[in-house]
Design a protein around this motif. Structure first.
Motif, PDB file in Angstrom:
ATOM      1  N   TYR A  92       0.828  -1.211   0.000  1.00  0.00           N
ATOM      2  CA  TYR A  92       0.000   0.000   0.000  1.00  0.00           C
ATOM      3  C   TYR A  92       0.863   1.261   0.000  1.00  0.00           C
ATOM      4  O   TYR A  92       0.572   2.218  -0.717  1.00  0.00           O
ATOM      5  N   LEU A  93       1.910   1.259   0.807  1.00  0.00           N
ATOM      6  CA  LEU A  93       2.765   2.442   0.909  1.00  0.00           C
ATOM      7  C   LEU A  93       3.420   2.798  -0.422  1.00  0.00           C
ATOM      8  O   LEU A  93       3.680   3.964  -0.698  1.00  0.00           O
ATOM      9  N   SER A  94       3.663   1.789  -1.257  1.00  0.00           N
ATOM     10  CA  SER A  94       4.329   2.039  -2.533  1.00  0.00           C
ATOM     11  C   SER A  94       3.374   2.410  -3.669  1.00  0.00           C
ATOM     12  O   SER A  94       3.822   2.761  -4.761  1.00  0.00           O
ATOM     13  N   LEU A  95       2.081   2.348  -3.425  1.00  0.00           N
ATOM     14  CA  LEU A  95       1.106   2.682  -4.469  1.00  0.00           C
ATOM     15  C   LEU A  95       1.142   4.168  -4.806  1.00  0.00           C
ATOM     16  O   LEU A  95       1.424   5.009  -3.949  1.00  0.00           O
ATOM     17  N   ASN A  96       0.827   4.463  -6.048  1.00  0.00           N
ATOM     18  CA  ASN A  96       0.628   5.847  -6.472  1.00  0.00           C
ATOM     19  C   ASN A  96      -0.782   6.231  -6.021  1.00  0.00           C
ATOM     20  O   ASN A  96      -1.770   5.745  -6.566  1.00  0.00           O
ATOM     21  N   LYS A  97      -0.865   7.078  -4.990  1.00  0.00           N
ATOM     22  CA  LYS A  97      -2.158   7.452  -4.409  1.00  0.00           C
ATOM     23  C   LYS A  97      -2.594   8.837  -4.896  1.00  0.00           C
ATOM     24  O   LYS A  97      -1.774   9.655  -5.284  1.00  0.00           O
ATOM     25  N   ALA A  98      -3.884   9.067  -4.825  1.00  0.00           N
ATOM     26  CA  ALA A  98      -4.462  10.343  -5.253  1.00  0.00           C
ATOM     27  C   ALA A  98      -3.870  11.495  -4.442  1.00  0.00           C
ATOM     28  O   ALA A  98      -3.634  11.343  -3.239  1.00  0.00           O
TER      29      ALA A  98
ATOM     30  N   THR B  69     -14.369   6.210  -2.678  1.00  0.00           N
ATOM     31  CA  THR B  69     -14.500   5.580  -4.000  1.00  0.00           C
ATOM     32  C   THR B  69     -13.536   6.226  -4.987  1.00  0.00           C
ATOM     33  O   THR B  69     -12.899   5.534  -5.787  1.00  0.00           O
ATOM     34  N   SER B  70     -13.394   7.539  -4.909  1.00  0.00           N
ATOM     35  CA  SER B  70     -12.467   8.220  -5.815  1.00  0.00           C
ATOM     36  C   SER B  70     -11.014   7.826  -5.506  1.00  0.00           C
ATOM     37  O   SER B  70     -10.202   7.684  -6.424  1.00  0.00           O
ATOM     38  N   LEU B  71     -10.690   7.611  -4.234  1.00  0.00           N
ATOM     39  CA  LEU B  71      -9.336   7.186  -3.867  1.00  0.00           C
ATOM     40  C   LEU B  71      -9.040   5.791  -4.397  1.00  0.00           C
ATOM     41  O   LEU B  71      -7.960   5.527  -4.928  1.00  0.00           O
ATOM     42  N   ASN B  72     -10.015   4.890  -4.263  1.00  0.00           N
ATOM     43  CA  ASN B  72      -9.865   3.531  -4.777  1.00  0.00           C
ATOM     44  C   ASN B  72      -9.748   3.548  -6.297  1.00  0.00           C
ATOM     45  O   ASN B  72      -8.891   2.867  -6.874  1.00  0.00           O
ATOM     46  N   ALA B  73     -10.582   4.346  -6.960  1.00  0.00           N
ATOM     47  CA  ALA B  73     -10.538   4.436  -8.420  1.00  0.00           C
ATOM     48  C   ALA B  73      -9.189   4.972  -8.894  1.00  0.00           C
ATOM     49  O   ALA B  73      -8.620   4.467  -9.870  1.00  0.00           O
ATOM     50  N   TYR B  74      -8.662   5.958  -8.214  1.00  0.00           N
ATOM     51  CA  TYR B  74      -7.356   6.514  -8.576  1.00  0.00           C
ATOM     52  C   TYR B  74      -6.288   5.423  -8.514  1.00  0.00           C
ATOM     53  O   TYR B  74      -5.457   5.302  -9.423  1.00  0.00           O
TER      54      TYR B  74
END
Length: 140
Positions: free
Chosen positions: A19-25, A130-135
């Protein structure tokens, strides 16, 4: 109860390297906001559902079924997204949850009037979540 089970099912997911390495919104709030938001939302939703249940006959089957569906979608998202790292399945789950909370909000607006304010934070938070998950789905 849903918060506790959801936390168990995500197995420290927000602290894991995946999770920490994901490109987050860019609008992803700090981690502490999630706990504060969910605690507040679940308290308000409990009051909302209590009021709603008094407006219908006790243990209305449709209302109870929708509440159980909401509970299952809410809890299962943690498992799909964090535990299994199934971001697309998580997105489907959270989108269905968002739609269901939208249904609760607008279906009972005339009956509950001002009590609808108790569910609005849930709907707003689900829109953000939902927008965070979609991103994450689209940018990773």
């Amino acid at each position: 109860m849903a918060l506790g089970i959801g936390t168990l099912l995500m197995e420290d997911g927000p602290q894991k390297e995946w999770y920490l390495s994901l490109n987050k919104a860019p609008w992803t709030p700090p981690g502490w906001i999630f706990g504060a938001a969910w605690t507040t939302i679940m308290l308000l939703f409990s009051f909302y559902m209590t009021k709603l249940s008094f407006e219908y006959k006790f243990l209305d089957k449709k209302l109870l079924s929708l509440f159980i569906a909401q509970w299952m979608l809410n809890v299962s998202w943690n498992y799909f997204f964090f535990n299994q790292q199934l971001t697309v399945v998580g997105l489907v789950s959270i989108t269905l949850l968002w739609l269901l909370i939208g249904y609760f909000t607008f279906e009972h607006l005339n009956k509950l009037r001002m009590f609808t304010l108790l569910i609005l934070p849930y709907l707003i938070w689900m829109t953000i979540a939902t927008s965070l998950n979609a991103y994450i789905v689209f940018y990773n």
